[in-house]
Design a protein around this motif. Structure first.
Motif: not given
Ligand code: HEM
Length: 186
Positions: A7, A18, A70, A75, A80, A88, A93, A96, A100, A138, A151
């Motif tokens: 995680w 990012l 996680d 997920l 995806f 969640y 999400q 995100g 993608v 996201h 952050f």
């Molecule tokens: C260009 C695509 C993406 C980028 C740049 C990105 C970037 C990030 C960043 C910077 C965080 C914050 C992490 C933190 O606070 O420590 C995050 C959290 C998260 N992302 Fe993404 N993400 C992308 C796509 C996705 C996709 C496609 C999914 C799932 C389908 C996803 C699932 C998650 C989840 C579940 C979290 C929460 C994690 C947590 O803090 O528990 N992300 N993402």
């Protein structure tokens, strides 16, 4: 490796992704301008733009792959590809997932650039301008670290760099030479 460690690494990959995607956006704009940077000649600007895009894409793949393990994110494979179906924080999400999807459009069109032709490639490549703020939203909405000062400074720095590059992009004296508009494949 514990799911806790996966995680943490998955989140780290998202944050680094990012950063790389921000750099890539800014360097794509510099490439398009046809100008060199103080330490980089023109061809190197284009190379680093491509490298940062590739690194960002691979880190996004690691981010989603590791967060798959996680139990809180819950997920599924469909999350995806199809946005806003997640268990969640579906909105954040889903952004995100949308990022993608757009990233895939940019990557595939870049690979097929020679077949698409320059004009069509450029139009599709503008998707990058939508992809970046969606990925940022996201990260801010979904991340555990959003409340942390480091952050916020990092995300603020990314936003500042992207906005500065965009503000420069829309200026009339943006390109070095008029011919740079057709000579450089941004
Ligand atoms: C260009 C695509 C993406 C980028 C740049 C990105 C970037 C990030 C960043 C910077 C965080 C914050 C992490 C933190 O606070 O420590 C995050 C959290 C998260 N992302 Fe993404 N993400 C992308 C796509 C996705 C996709 C496609 C999914 C799932 C389908 C996803 C699932 C998650 C989840 C579940 C979290 C929460 C994690 C947590 O803090 O528990 N992300 N993402």
């Amino acid at each position: 490796m514990t799911s806790e460690a996966l995680w943490a690494i998955g989140r780290g990959c998202g944050i680094t992704a990012l950063g790389f995607l921000t750099l890539s956006l800014a360097l794509g704009i510099v490439t398009r301008s046809g100008r060199p940077l103080p330490a980089l000649p023109r061809f190197a600007v284009a190379d680093v733009h491509r490298f940062t895009a590739l690194a960002g894409t691979l880190l996004v793949a690691l981010h989603v792959g590791l967060l798959f393990a996680d139990p809180y994110a819950q997920l599924r494979m469909i999350d995806f590809v199809v946005p806003f179906l997640g268990a969640y924080r579906p909105l954040w999400q889903g952004l995100g997932t949308l990022a993608v999807d757009l990233l895939l459009v940019v990557v595939v069109s870049s690979v097929l650039r020679r077949h698409l032709g320059l004009r069509a490639f450029r139009v599709v490549h503008w998707t990058s301008y939508a992809l970046w703020p969606i990925a940022l939203a996201h990260a801010l909405g979904n991340g555990t670290d959003t409340g942390q000062l480091w952050f916020q400074v990092f995300a603020g720095g990314c936003a500042l760099a992207a906005c500065a590059a965009l503000a420069w992009r829309v200026r009339s004296e943006f390109t070095e030479y008029a011919c740079a508009r057709t000579a450089v494949d941004a």
